[in-house]
Scaffold this motif. Structure first.
Motif, short mmCIF file in Angstrom:
data_model
loop_
_atom_site.label_atom_id
_atom_site.label_comp_id
_atom_site.label_asym_id
_atom_site.label_seq_id
_atom_site.Cartn_x
_atom_site.Cartn_y
_atom_site.Cartn_z
N ALA A 1 0.83 -1.21 0.00
CA ALA A 1 0.00 0.00 0.00
C ALA A 1 0.86 1.26 0.00
N TRP A 2 1.98 1.25 0.71
CA TRP A 2 2.86 2.42 0.73
C TRP A 2 3.54 2.60 -0.63
N GLN A 3 3.86 1.51 -1.31
CA GLN A 3 4.43 1.61 -2.65
C GLN A 3 3.45 2.26 -3.63
N ARG A 4 2.17 1.97 -3.47
CA ARG A 4 1.14 2.50 -4.36
C ARG A 4 0.25 3.49 -3.62
N TRP A 5 0.85 4.28 -2.77
CA TRP A 5 0.04 5.14 -1.90
C TRP A 5 -0.83 6.13 -2.66
N PRO A 6 -0.40 6.78 -3.73
CA PRO A 6 -1.34 7.66 -4.44
C PRO A 6 -2.59 6.94 -4.91
N GLU A 7 -2.44 5.70 -5.35
CA GLU A 7 -3.61 4.92 -5.78
C GLU A 7 -4.47 4.50 -4.60
N VAL A 8 -3.83 4.05 -3.52
CA VAL A 8 -4.58 3.59 -2.35
C VAL A 8 -5.26 4.76 -1.66
N ALA A 9 -4.61 5.92 -1.62
CA ALA A 9 -5.17 7.07 -0.92
C ALA A 9 -6.46 7.54 -1.55
N GLN A 10 -6.60 7.40 -2.86
CA GLN A 10 -7.80 7.83 -3.54
C GLN A 10 -8.80 6.70 -3.75
N ASP A 11 -8.52 5.53 -3.20
CA ASP A 11 -9.44 4.41 -3.34
C ASP A 11 -10.69 4.65 -2.51
N ARG A 12 -11.79 4.05 -2.94
CA ARG A 12 -13.06 4.22 -2.22
C ARG A 12 -12.98 3.62 -0.82
N ASP A 13 -12.26 2.53 -0.67
CA ASP A 13 -12.13 1.85 0.62
C ASP A 13 -10.68 1.42 0.81
N PRO A 14 -9.82 2.30 1.33
CA PRO A 14 -8.40 1.91 1.52
C PRO A 14 -8.23 0.71 2.44
N ALA A 15 -9.05 0.63 3.49
CA ALA A 15 -8.93 -0.50 4.41
C ALA A 15 -9.29 -1.81 3.70
N GLY A 16 -10.29 -1.77 2.83
CA GLY A 16 -10.63 -2.97 2.07
C GLY A 16 -9.54 -3.37 1.11
N TRP A 17 -8.86 -2.38 0.52
CA TRP A 17 -7.73 -2.67 -0.39
C TRP A 17 -6.63 -3.41 0.37
N VAL A 18 -6.27 -2.90 1.53
CA VAL A 18 -5.21 -3.54 2.32
C VAL A 18 -5.66 -4.90 2.83
#
Length: 328
Positions: A108-125
């Motif tokens: 998630a830190w490697q792709r933080w710009p993508e994860v930060a704008q995701d609808r559900d960051p917790a679900g992504w992780v």
């Protein structure tokens, strides 16, 4: 399905990234239906000018945005502890649960710009952590070949053993629906299956658990027991700064490895071009013995016919005269 249990009681808090007008807020969902609590990031005591500036911003109705590192630390501090407990239910291994969660947050830190704008960051992780935890390659690692000590409580030990006997897809669906509290469409989306398939997996998983533990036939009781099993183990996640620095070290290592591999390939190619032959040279066939040739006859005394022919040749001088050396 008992959708009444999944009432919208989740707690979420906004985390702003560095770019206010461009980046949407990050809403972090509470895992395992934790009661609402605010996450605070530790910061040094502000100086007098900073305090005046903060007060001015508050009076103007604006809040200072968090940096990407602060936003990541807030997401990690809010989600990682519960996510480690969930992953423990999937694997039954404490160290593997912590490792999977740390690996998910590193990605998630490697792709933080993508994860930060995701609808559900917790679900992504969470999806990445579950994939890492359920990877079949762990069986080939020596550290995970021997079983870990089971829980001390016999009831918890029996429930964990029942969960681990389920297929991985059924176990993941059960933990997401009856543990995390997702509804059926979200569970199907996270497990990459259709809604009927997720419902079928959930039904079979509940039947398998109820067959071994009849007191858990009620979904509400199963939900409560999953929470108790996940909470009894004292599982702690590493600090967010350790995860970020580990991710950066990993990136540096793989970058250097890629550069070294590229240099090696270039050097080998250059050496090959300089030492390779310029034209085609046919290979020399290996020597072989000639068959069918009679061996040469050994020299012996002349026969009468050969002696007569020799004398005749000496008498006749039809050819050029012989050359003799002149006497001195």
């Amino acid at each position: 399905m008992d959708h009444a249990r999944h009432a919208p009681n989740d707690t979420r808090f906004p985390v702003a990234t560095g770019e206010l007008p461009k980046c949407r807020s990050i809403y972090v969902y509470v895992l395992f239906r934790t009661e609402g609590c605010m996450v605070k990031t530790q910061s040094p005591e502000p100086t007098a000018p900073q305090e005046r500036s903060r007060q001015a911003n508050l009076t103007a109705g604006r809040t200072s945005p968090l940096t990407p590192a602060q936003a990541f630390d807030a997401l990690y501090a809010f989600c990682a502890p519960a996510l480690v407990r969930q992953t423990y239910l999937l694997t039954g291994r404490r160290e593997l649960a912590r490792e999977s969660v740390e690996r998910a947050f590193q990605l998630a830190w490697q792709r933080w710009p993508e994860v930060a704008q995701d609808r559900d960051p917790a679900g992504w992780v969470r999806a990445v952590a579950y994939d890492c935890a359920l990877s079949p390659w762990h069986r080939f690692r020596p550290r995970y070949r021997s079983p870990e000590p089971p829980p001390a409580d016999p009831a918890d030990r029996e429930l964990l053993h029942t969960l681990l006997e389920l297929p991985a897809a059924y176990r993941r669906t059960l933990v997401l629906y009856d543990g995390v509290g997702l509804d059926l469409p979200e569970t199907a989306a996270e497990t990459e299956s259709s809604t009927p398939a997720a419902a079928n997996r959930l039904t079979h998983a509940r039947e398998a658990v109820a067959a071994r533990l009849p007191e858990l036939a009620d979904p509400a009781e199963l939900h409560r027991r999953l929470l108790e099993l996940a909470s009894t183990e004292h599982l702690r996640a590493a600090r967010p700064t350790v995860v970020r620095t580990g991710c950066e070290r990993r990136n540096v290592f793989w970058t250097r490895a890629a550069i070294a591999f590229t240099v090696t390939i270039i050097g080998a190619t250059t050496l090959t071009l300089r030492t390779a032959p310029r034209r085609y040279e046919a290979p020399v066939a290996p020597a072989q013995a000639v068959q069918g040739v009679p061996p040469p006859a050994a020299a012996g005394p002349l026969s009468r016919k050969e002696q007569a022919l020799k004398a005749k040749l000496h008498r006749e001088t039809t050819g050029p005269e012989r050359v003799f050396p002149e006497p001195r």
